[in-house]
Design a protein around this motif. Structure first.
Motif, short mmCIF file in Angstrom:
data_model
loop_
_atom_site.label_atom_id
_atom_site.label_comp_id
_atom_site.label_asym_id
_atom_site.label_seq_id
_atom_site.Cartn_x
_atom_site.Cartn_y
_atom_site.Cartn_z
N VAL A 112 -11.17 10.50 -0.71
CA VAL A 112 -12.14 11.54 -0.34
C VAL A 112 -11.89 12.10 1.06
O VAL A 112 -12.71 12.85 1.58
N THR A 113 -10.75 11.75 1.66
CA THR A 113 -10.45 12.25 3.00
C THR A 113 -9.10 12.95 3.08
O THR A 113 -8.60 13.24 4.17
N GLY A 114 -8.49 13.25 1.94
CA GLY A 114 -7.23 13.99 1.94
C GLY A 114 -6.06 13.21 2.50
O GLY A 114 -5.12 13.81 3.01
N THR A 115 -6.10 11.88 2.38
CA THR A 115 -5.01 11.07 2.94
C THR A 115 -4.33 10.21 1.87
O THR A 115 -3.79 9.16 2.16
N VAL A 116 -4.35 10.69 0.64
CA VAL A 116 -3.74 9.93 -0.45
C VAL A 116 -2.21 9.98 -0.34
O VAL A 116 -1.53 8.97 -0.43
N GLU A 117 -1.65 11.19 -0.17
CA GLU A 117 -0.20 11.39 -0.24
C GLU A 117 0.48 11.00 1.07
O GLU A 117 0.97 11.85 1.81
N CYS A 118 0.51 9.73 1.36
CA CYS A 118 1.06 9.22 2.62
C CYS A 118 1.85 7.95 2.32
O CYS A 118 1.27 6.95 1.89
N VAL A 119 3.17 7.99 2.54
CA VAL A 119 4.02 6.87 2.14
C VAL A 119 3.59 5.54 2.74
O VAL A 119 3.45 4.55 2.02
N PRO A 120 3.34 5.43 4.06
CA PRO A 120 2.94 4.12 4.60
C PRO A 120 1.64 3.60 3.99
O PRO A 120 1.52 2.40 3.70
N LEU A 121 0.66 4.48 3.77
CA LEU A 121 -0.62 4.04 3.22
C LEU A 121 -0.49 3.71 1.73
O LEU A 121 -1.11 2.75 1.25
N ILE A 122 0.31 4.47 1.00
CA ILE A 122 0.53 4.16 -0.41
C ILE A 122 1.27 2.83 -0.54
O ILE A 122 0.89 1.95 -1.32
N ALA A 123 2.35 2.68 0.24
CA ALA A 123 3.18 1.48 0.14
C ALA A 123 2.40 0.22 0.50
O ALA A 123 2.46 -0.80 -0.19
N SER A 124 1.65 0.29 1.59
CA SER A 124 0.89 -0.90 2.02
C SER A 124 -0.25 -1.19 1.05
O SER A 124 -0.57 -2.36 0.80
N SER A 125 -0.85 -0.16 0.48
CA SER A 125 -1.93 -0.35 -0.49
C SER A 125 -1.40 -1.07 -1.73
O SER A 125 -1.97 -2.07 -2.19
N ILE A 126 -0.32 -0.56 -2.27
CA ILE A 126 0.24 -1.15 -3.49
C ILE A 126 0.68 -2.58 -3.24
O ILE A 126 0.30 -3.51 -3.97
N MET A 127 1.48 -2.78 -2.20
CA MET A 127 2.11 -4.09 -2.02
C MET A 127 1.14 -5.14 -1.51
O MET A 127 1.31 -6.33 -1.80
N SER A 128 0.11 -4.75 -0.77
CA SER A 128 -0.86 -5.76 -0.34
C SER A 128 -1.56 -6.36 -1.54
O SER A 128 -1.74 -7.58 -1.64
N LYS A 129 -1.93 -5.52 -2.51
CA LYS A 129 -2.59 -6.03 -3.72
C LYS A 129 -1.63 -6.85 -4.56
O LYS A 129 -1.98 -7.92 -5.07
N LYS A 130 -0.43 -6.34 -4.73
CA LYS A 130 0.51 -6.99 -5.63
C LYS A 130 1.01 -8.32 -5.07
O LYS A 130 1.20 -9.28 -5.81
N ILE A 131 1.23 -8.40 -3.77
CA ILE A 131 1.66 -9.66 -3.17
C ILE A 131 0.52 -10.67 -3.18
O ILE A 131 0.69 -11.84 -3.51
N ALA A 132 -0.69 -10.20 -2.84
CA ALA A 132 -1.85 -11.09 -2.87
C ALA A 132 -2.15 -11.56 -4.28
O ALA A 132 -2.64 -12.67 -4.50
N GLU A 133 -1.84 -10.73 -5.25
CA GLU A 133 -2.07 -11.07 -6.66
C GLU A 133 -1.21 -12.25 -7.10
O GLU A 133 -1.58 -12.98 -8.02
N GLY A 134 -0.06 -12.42 -6.47
CA GLY A 134 0.74 -13.61 -6.72
C GLY A 134 1.70 -13.57 -7.89
O GLY A 134 2.24 -14.61 -8.28
N ALA A 135 1.95 -12.39 -8.47
CA ALA A 135 2.91 -12.30 -9.58
C ALA A 135 4.30 -12.65 -9.07
O ALA A 135 4.68 -12.29 -7.96
#
Length: 433
Positions: A180-203
């Motif tokens: 809701v703030t127009g900051t979706v399309e940002c490589v560092p924020l996308i990358a950290s968002s995806i990988m923080s969840k996936k690494i914490a998820e433990g797969a």
């Protein structure tokens, strides 16, 4: 609970405004600044408007790989890390239009012999959310405890659910804010968002589907490569096996875009049918997932046999859903007719995604509900013949007033030509760690 003295010391060393100014001025954030601001935001000591300003500063000025890696680590450490009693593999898509691939993929890979703990999200911008789609199934619930996830993983082999409350809570807050703030399309924020969840998820291993094209957040191949490379590099630094597929998102995947309509299409695929492009991508991702884990199986044969549907049915039932229940139907249907004879030369993914969003399949604000029955059915795909007056697109909604906005989004999104367009590859590149 943290002591007042500890909170005071943090505030003496750092303030949100100072961190915002650092990135606003194009400087690199220190490890200490990143650790503090992520933790403080998670605790509620940094306000949404301040994190919004910081996210915009990152959007405009970027972050280096060391900053992005540290930001990822800080978000992982904001909550718990899961572990599994069996070997696991996961898949993540950066988001597309008609991207229901998780729905057939998770049960398919589980049927082939490797467990899939798929912690998914909701709609972000014009792209659909896996949980929003699945919640169109009567009775199905997204929220499970860690114990319930483990039990289902052992009994069924696959689980698709919301992240637990304790998993990367910093990302959960920031994820909704970015939308809701127009900051979706940002490589560092996308990358950290995806990988923080996936690494914490433990797969144990992860396959990434990085979308590129008009309907993706990454519009060009170079942008998609940048994101995919960042994701793979972050995974490698955390000891995870990671592969990224760059896949085309210039045209919607399949013929269904929305929530219930995509579930129905996924079921067709699981029963051995469905659109060719959905089947192709499902099999390609399954092959990579099985390859990373050393499992020998032929996912194309398993999918065509319909065997994976039985795993799907058990997966849905385990979360309270009725796999045999009728899916929600829209209160209003509007048909877009072909303006002339010819061939559909182009169907723009972004235009269709925006139309589905405006019909109610997505949300404008993070607290907005979505309509289970809203969406778009594509009666014709590029390269297929059309006849003047025949259905081209079918708009589904519970709010007829939304049709006008959907039609505006579709203006210029499709083109009827005299000759079929050149075929394009679905999987464009593969990046391995």
């Amino acid at each position: 609970m943290r002591s007042a003295l500890a909170i005071y010391r943090d505030r003496v060393n750092h303030t949100a405004v100072d961190v915002i100014r650092t990135k606003r001025d194009g400087e690199a954030l220190s490890d200490d600044q990143i650790d503090w601001v992520v933790a403080a935001y998670t605790r509620g000591e940094v306000a949404d408007e301040q994190m919004s300003a910081l996210a915009m500063a990152v959007f405009l000025n970027g972050m280096s790989f060391p900053e992005t890696s540290r930001w990822t680590q800080a978000m992982i450490e904001s909550g718990e890390r899961l572990s599994w009693p069996v070997p696991t593999v996961d898949k993540h898509s950066t988001g597309g239009v008609g991207d229901k691939i998780t729905l057939p993929l998770a049960p398919l890979v589980a049927t082939c012999g490797i467990a899939v703990p798929q912690l998914s999200g909701r709609g972000l911008g014009h792209t659909g959310g896996t949980l929003d789609k699945l919640e169109s199934i009567p009775g199905w619930r997204a929220s499970l405890s860690s114990d319930e996830i483990r039990e289902q993983l052992l009994s069924v082999g696959a689980v698709v659910c919301a992240p637990t409350e304790g998993l990367a809570p910093a990302d959960r807050k920031l994820y909704a804010l970015r939308d809701v703030t127009g900051t979706v399309e940002c490589v560092p924020l996308i990358a950290s968002s995806i990988m923080s969840k996936k690494i914490a998820e433990g797969a144990g291993a992860l396959v990434l589907d990085v979308k590129v094209g008009s309907g993706a957040f990454m519009k060009t191949l170079d942008e998609a490569r940048e994101l995919a490379s960042a994701l793979v590099a972050i995974g490698m630094t955390h000891g995870q096996k990671v592969t990224a597929l760059l896949t085309d998102m210039s045209t919607p995947l399949g013929r269904a875009v929305g929530n219930a309509v995509e579930v129905a299409e996924a079921v067709e695929v699981l029963r051995g049918g469905g659109p060719a492009d959905v089947v192709e991508l499902t099999v390609a991702l399954a092959e990579e997932m099985l390859g990373l884990t050393g499992v020998e199986a032929n996912p194309a044969e398993v999918l065509a046999s319909g065997e994976a549907y039985e795993t799907w049915a058990r997966m849905i039932a385990a979360q309270g859903g009725d796999p045999d229940a009728e899916l929600p139907k829209p209160k209003h249907v509007h048909v877009v007719e072909a303006p002339r004879d010819g061939v559909l030369g182009r169907l723009d993914a972004l235009g269709v995604g925006l139309a589905a969003w405006r019909l109610g399949a997505g949300r404008a604000r993070k607290e907005d509900p979505v309509q289970a029955a809203a969406g778009v059915l594509c009666h014709v795909k590029p390269g297929e013949a059309v006849v003047s007056g025949a259905p081209l697109l079918e708009l589904h909604t519970d709010t007829p007033d939304a049709v006008e906005g959907a039609l505006a989004a579709l203006a210029g999104a499709y083109e009827i030509t005299d000759e079929a367009p050149a075929s394009t590859a679905l999987v464009l590149e593969t990046i391995r760690g």
